[in-house]
Scaffold this active site. Sequence first.
Site, PDB file in Angstrom:
ATOM      1  N   HIS A 156       0.831  -1.215   0.000  1.00 58.12           N
ATOM      2  CA  HIS A 156       0.000   0.000   0.000  1.00 58.12           C
ATOM      3  C   HIS A 156       0.864   1.263   0.000  1.00 58.12           C
ATOM      4  CE1 HIS A 156      -3.422  -2.621   0.982  1.00 58.12           C
ATOM      5  NE2 HIS A 156      -2.623  -3.169   1.883  1.00 58.12           N
ATOM      6  N   SER A 277      15.481  20.825 -15.794  1.00 60.04           N
ATOM      7  CA  SER A 277      14.302  21.643 -16.054  1.00 60.04           C
ATOM      8  C   SER A 277      14.669  22.800 -16.974  1.00 60.04           C
ATOM      9  CB  SER A 277      13.744  22.172 -14.730  1.00 60.04           C
ATOM     10  OG  SER A 277      12.835  23.222 -14.949  1.00 60.04           O
ATOM     11  N   LYS A 283      17.011  21.313 -10.892  1.00 59.22           N
ATOM     12  CA  LYS A 283      16.203  20.102 -11.001  1.00 59.22           C
ATOM     13  C   LYS A 283      16.748  19.149 -12.054  1.00 59.22           C
ATOM     14  CE  LYS A 283      11.607  20.172 -10.815  1.00 59.22           C
ATOM     15  NZ  LYS A 283      11.496  19.650 -12.143  1.00 59.22           N
ATOM     16  N   GLU A 290       9.590   8.329 -17.107  1.00 58.21           N
ATOM     17  CA  GLU A 290       8.235   8.855 -17.300  1.00 58.21           C
ATOM     18  C   GLU A 290       7.728   8.530 -18.703  1.00 58.21           C
ATOM     19  OE1 GLU A 290       8.462  12.672 -14.225  1.00 58.21           O
ATOM     20  OE2 GLU A 290       8.669  12.989 -16.380  1.00 58.21           O
TER      21      GLU A 290
END
Length: 463
Positions: A156, A277, A283, A290
């Site tokens: 979970h 980024s 970043k 992804e």
Amino acid sequence: MSNQNNQILKNTNAQILDEFNASIMFDKELYAQDIAGSIAHSKMLYTQGILTKEEQEAIEKGLLQVKDEIESGEFKFSLETEDIHMAVESRLTEIIGEPGKRLHTARSRNDQVATDFRLYVQDKSESIKSQLKELIKVFVEVADKHTTTLIPGMTHLQHAQPLNFGYHLLAYANMFKRDFERFESSYERNNFSPLGSAALAGTPHNIDRFLSSDILGFTAPTSHAMDTVSDRDFALEILFNISTCMMHVSRISEELVTWSSYEFQFVRMSDEYATTSSIMPQKKNPDVPELLRGKTGRVYGNLISLLTVMKGLPLAYNKDTQEDKEGVFDSVKTVEISLKILTEVIRTMIVNVDKMEAACKIGHLSATDLADFLVQKQNMPFRTAYYITKDVVACANSLNKDISELTLDEIRSANEELKNIDEEIIMYLDLRNSMNARTSFGGTSTIQTVEQIKVFEDWLKKV
């Protein structure tokens, strides 16, 4: 409307219909299979006395020339030839003349396309298996380096029990091994030649389907002509196999995205597989996993599309099945590049061992070990041990400690039943001991993980 305008409209409509009807701009992908099938067919026709030796030799030589022209870029594909079969046959006839017109004896484009497409699917099943083997090998190699590295096992998405990282990675090795086996099973089930089924009912010509099947590397010819020309189960199977495989790709990609976040920092991906980024220079985004995760929806769509095409088709061949190829081509290309990239992502990722092990001290991962200790050593019913363990967890929370960090006195103070508990419990609550205690077959202990790695290494040598 003038006659001239009528003619323009007719010409426009004819061009639109040609584009709508033709498949040449995508089924040209099958050129190698089409030529291989035609060479096999010509050899069979010669053996059966339907072609002369000179005609067969001219056909084979001409077909090889067509293949060279396609691969060199010299060949010009045109909507006028409609599909790859007519494109190859038309060019063949231009090259060798009358013998080229004899090639289509005892076959139809219905069994021809079924043969070409099945050969393509079989070829790609084998190449995808090869890529899966390499991916599994990399998972096993990385797992072998981390059989003692602790990582919180989760259910979970909550911390549950301590695992070793190698064991976690082997879960994915098992998933991809099942994918390998699915492609292997599909290959064996579908390795039967449609060639010679003709339009739907076989042919009156004296052909030898077993010979052409052998030449093409099939196990045997298919056994029912009408089923054969209308069957696309083999295409659905590769789409399903790819979809399941990409689901597994997506699951590891999701974990890579999570593990590489600031909140986890379990792994750092090579700069090749992450991007900065466009506005925030500090970043580094996990763009590659992804994208791998996102590609999964694409292949699911291809599977559902073909299932929908096939669901209402009467026997035998229908033009609807022209829609069978683009989705397969797309899914094959998607899974091939995805597996290649994922292999390198796993191979090059940097594992932050300290962060993983520190995270194991969050969530009382060895709490179950206390309950197991009470069952084994104190002969308590598990449910009683469960509630006593809850008291110890509450005590640890009140002290702002993990249960693995409690002293013997702190454990004893948590519940009256524990006031005489032996100091052996301290060892049971140690995180590494907790991980290594799980020695049941398939468990997470280092001993079991090493055994699982050996099983994979033996398997990799055999396939």
